[in-house]
Design a protein around this motif. Structure first.
Motif, PDB file in Angstrom:
ATOM      1  N   GLU A 132      40.862  47.792  49.514  1.00 17.09           N
ATOM      2  CA  GLU A 132      41.534  48.736  48.613  1.00 17.09           C
ATOM      3  C   GLU A 132      41.238  48.493  47.144  1.00 17.09           C
ATOM      4  O   GLU A 132      42.097  48.680  46.278  1.00 17.09           O
ATOM      5  CB  GLU A 132      43.037  48.757  48.877  1.00 17.09           C
ATOM      6  CG  GLU A 132      43.398  49.271  50.248  1.00 17.09           C
ATOM      7  CD  GLU A 132      44.897  49.403  50.448  1.00 17.09           C
ATOM      8  OE1 GLU A 132      45.678  49.042  49.543  1.00 17.09           O
ATOM      9  OE2 GLU A 132      45.279  49.877  51.525  1.00 17.09           O
ATOM     10  N   LEU A 133      40.045  48.052  46.858  1.00 16.64           N
ATOM     11  CA  LEU A 133      39.615  47.890  45.464  1.00 16.64           C
ATOM     12  C   LEU A 133      38.696  49.054  45.127  1.00 16.64           C
ATOM     13  O   LEU A 133      37.673  49.260  45.760  1.00 16.64           O
ATOM     14  CB  LEU A 133      38.916  46.537  45.278  1.00 16.64           C
ATOM     15  CG  LEU A 133      39.856  45.340  45.480  1.00 16.64           C
ATOM     16  CD1 LEU A 133      39.068  44.069  45.682  1.00 16.64           C
ATOM     17  CD2 LEU A 133      40.803  45.209  44.306  1.00 16.64           C
ATOM     18  N   THR A 134      39.098  49.814  44.124  1.00 15.04           N
ATOM     19  CA  THR A 134      38.396  51.036  43.764  1.00 15.04           C
ATOM     20  C   THR A 134      37.424  50.802  42.608  1.00 15.04           C
ATOM     21  O   THR A 134      37.336  49.701  42.065  1.00 15.04           O
ATOM     22  CB  THR A 134      39.417  52.112  43.342  1.00 15.04           C
ATOM     23  OG1 THR A 134      40.072  51.652  42.144  1.00 15.04           O
ATOM     24  CG2 THR A 134      40.443  52.351  44.429  1.00 15.04           C
ATOM     25  N   THR A 135      36.763  51.854  42.214  1.00 13.16           N
ATOM     26  CA  THR A 135      35.857  51.790  41.075  1.00 13.16           C
ATOM     27  C   THR A 135      36.595  51.304  39.831  1.00 13.16           C
ATOM     28  O   THR A 135      36.055  50.546  39.043  1.00 13.16           O
ATOM     29  CB  THR A 135      35.231  53.168  40.807  1.00 13.16           C
ATOM     30  OG1 THR A 135      34.535  53.572  41.985  1.00 13.16           O
ATOM     31  CG2 THR A 135      34.268  53.136  39.646  1.00 13.16           C
ATOM     32  N   LYS A 136      37.865  51.712  39.699  1.00 16.62           N
ATOM     33  CA  LYS A 136      38.689  51.270  38.568  1.00 16.62           C
ATOM     34  C   LYS A 136      38.749  49.739  38.520  1.00 16.62           C
ATOM     35  O   LYS A 136      38.625  49.135  37.459  1.00 16.62           O
ATOM     36  CB  LYS A 136      40.094  51.842  38.685  1.00 16.62           C
ATOM     37  CG  LYS A 136      41.052  51.382  37.599  1.00 16.62           C
ATOM     38  CD  LYS A 136      42.478  51.722  37.950  1.00 16.62           C
ATOM     39  CE  LYS A 136      43.124  50.425  38.354  1.00 16.62           C
ATOM     40  NZ  LYS A 136      44.486  50.437  38.736  1.00 16.62           N
ATOM     41  N   HIS A 137      38.928  49.110  39.660  1.00 21.92           N
ATOM     42  CA  HIS A 137      39.003  47.656  39.727  1.00 21.92           C
ATOM     43  C   HIS A 137      37.632  47.021  39.483  1.00 21.92           C
ATOM     44  O   HIS A 137      37.516  46.015  38.794  1.00 21.92           O
ATOM     45  CB  HIS A 137      39.522  47.199  41.096  1.00 21.92           C
ATOM     46  CG  HIS A 137      40.876  47.712  41.420  1.00 21.92           C
ATOM     47  ND1 HIS A 137      41.073  48.719  42.328  1.00 21.92           N
ATOM     48  CD2 HIS A 137      42.092  47.367  40.939  1.00 21.92           C
ATOM     49  CE1 HIS A 137      42.374  48.975  42.407  1.00 21.92           C
ATOM     50  NE2 HIS A 137      43.004  48.169  41.576  1.00 21.92           N
ATOM     51  N   ILE A 138      36.620  47.611  40.066  1.00 21.05           N
ATOM     52  CA  ILE A 138      35.273  47.052  39.996  1.00 21.05           C
ATOM     53  C   ILE A 138      34.745  47.059  38.562  1.00 21.05           C
ATOM     54  O   ILE A 138      34.045  46.146  38.145  1.00 21.05           O
ATOM     55  CB  ILE A 138      34.314  47.833  40.930  1.00 21.05           C
ATOM     56  CG1 ILE A 138      34.750  47.636  42.387  1.00 21.05           C
ATOM     57  CG2 ILE A 138      32.876  47.399  40.740  1.00 21.05           C
ATOM     58  CD1 ILE A 138      34.084  48.591  43.351  1.00 21.05           C
ATOM     59  N   ASN A 155      36.477  46.841  35.788  1.00 20.97           N
ATOM     60  CA  ASN A 155      37.254  46.003  34.871  1.00 20.97           C
ATOM     61  C   ASN A 155      36.815  44.555  34.973  1.00 20.97           C
ATOM     62  O   ASN A 155      36.280  44.132  35.993  1.00 20.97           O
ATOM     63  CB  ASN A 155      38.753  46.073  35.211  1.00 20.97           C
ATOM     64  CG  ASN A 155      39.421  47.281  34.623  1.00 20.97           C
ATOM     65  OD1 ASN A 155      39.142  47.659  33.495  1.00 20.97           O
ATOM     66  ND2 ASN A 155      40.299  47.892  35.385  1.00 20.97           N
ATOM     67  N   ILE A 156      37.083  43.810  33.910  1.00 22.79           N
ATOM     68  CA  ILE A 156      36.860  42.371  34.005  1.00 22.79           C
ATOM     69  C   ILE A 156      38.058  41.780  34.757  1.00 22.79           C
ATOM     70  O   ILE A 156      39.175  42.308  34.695  1.00 22.79           O
ATOM     71  CB  ILE A 156      36.676  41.714  32.614  1.00 22.79           C
ATOM     72  CG1 ILE A 156      37.873  41.972  31.706  1.00 22.79           C
ATOM     73  CG2 ILE A 156      35.389  42.179  31.966  1.00 22.79           C
ATOM     74  CD1 ILE A 156      37.816  41.213  30.399  1.00 22.79           C
ATOM     75  N   VAL A 157      37.842  40.713  35.474  1.00 22.58           N
ATOM     76  CA  VAL A 157      38.865  40.139  36.348  1.00 22.58           C
ATOM     77  C   VAL A 157      40.124  39.768  35.577  1.00 22.58           C
ATOM     78  O   VAL A 157      41.241  39.932  36.077  1.00 22.58           O
ATOM     79  CB  VAL A 157      38.295  38.921  37.109  1.00 22.58           C
ATOM     80  CG1 VAL A 157      39.368  38.225  37.920  1.00 22.58           C
ATOM     81  CG2 VAL A 157      37.149  39.357  38.011  1.00 22.58           C
ATOM     82  N   GLU A 158      39.992  39.296  34.357  1.00 22.16           N
ATOM     83  CA  GLU A 158      41.146  38.829  33.580  1.00 22.16           C
ATOM     84  C   GLU A 158      42.197  39.911  33.356  1.00 22.16           C
ATOM     85  O   GLU A 158      43.366  39.594  33.155  1.00 22.16           O
ATOM     86  CB  GLU A 158      40.697  38.258  32.230  1.00 22.16           C
ATOM     87  CG  GLU A 158      39.987  36.925  32.334  1.00 22.16           C
ATOM     88  CD  GLU A 158      38.526  37.045  32.782  1.00 22.16           C
ATOM     89  OE1 GLU A 158      37.917  38.126  32.633  1.00 22.16           O
ATOM     90  OE2 GLU A 158      38.009  36.053  33.296  1.00 22.16           O
ATOM     91  N   VAL A 159      41.837  41.192  33.369  1.00 27.91           N
ATOM     92  CA  VAL A 159      42.812  42.253  33.117  1.00 27.91           C
ATOM     93  C   VAL A 159      43.475  42.756  34.395  1.00 27.91           C
ATOM     94  O   VAL A 159      44.397  43.569  34.325  1.00 27.91           O
ATOM     95  CB  VAL A 159      42.177  43.441  32.349  1.00 27.91           C
ATOM     96  CG1 VAL A 159      41.602  42.977  31.025  1.00 27.91           C
ATOM     97  CG2 VAL A 159      41.150  44.162  33.186  1.00 27.91           C
ATOM     98  N   LEU A 160      43.037  42.293  35.548  1.00 30.50           N
ATOM     99  CA  LEU A 160      43.622  42.732  36.811  1.00 30.50           C
ATOM    100  C   LEU A 160      44.938  42.007  37.077  1.00 30.50           C
ATOM    101  O   LEU A 160      45.178  40.908  36.581  1.00 30.50           O
ATOM    102  CB  LEU A 160      42.647  42.468  37.961  1.00 30.50           C
ATOM    103  CG  LEU A 160      41.310  43.194  37.878  1.00 30.50           C
ATOM    104  CD1 LEU A 160      40.412  42.775  39.042  1.00 30.50           C
ATOM    105  CD2 LEU A 160      41.499  44.705  37.866  1.00 30.50           C
ATOM    106  N   SER A 161      45.787  42.617  37.888  1.00 30.29           N
ATOM    107  CA  SER A 161      47.063  41.992  38.249  1.00 30.29           C
ATOM    108  C   SER A 161      46.814  40.828  39.199  1.00 30.29           C
ATOM    109  O   SER A 161      45.726  40.681  39.761  1.00 30.29           O
ATOM    110  CB  SER A 161      47.978  43.015  38.926  1.00 30.29           C
ATOM    111  OG  SER A 161      47.490  43.309  40.229  1.00 30.29           O
TER     112      SER A 161
END
Length: 93
Positions: free
Chosen positions: A14-20, A22-28
């Motif tokens: 369930e990781l979308t283009t939005k997640h891909i 982004n840099i990892v540091e900004v993800l929840s």
């Protein structure tokens, strides 16, 4: 893995283009956990060791993790204090 294979593997978690994009540091924390789970599930292993795998996960992420662990065909050793999570997965408790 090819770029397409990586995207497909991430989509299964369930990781979308939005997640891909982004840099990892900004993800929840939950999104980061999904990335690590995806990496683990796409690495050839025979034993998966999980310590409180549901920490910091929302309800949907827990259900996705449960689905992924049910599909995992090797051995899993897990520590969890959530019987509702592990009852459907565990063979021996």
């Amino acid at each position: 893995m090819t770029h397409a294979e990586v995207r497909a593997a991430l989509a299964k978690c369930e990781l979308t283009t939005k997640h891909i994009e982004n840099i990892v540091e900004v993800l929840s924390v939950g999104e980061k956990a999904k990335i690590h789970l995806c990496e683990i599930l796409n690495t050839e292993t025979h034993l998966l060791i999980l310590d409180e795998p549901t920490n910091h996960l929302d309800v949907d992420a827990k259900e996705e993790l449960k689905r992924a662990l049910k599909a995992y065909r090797e051995s899993i050793l897990s520590l969890s204090h959530e019987p509702d999570f592990y009852r459907e997965i565990a063979i021996d408790i």
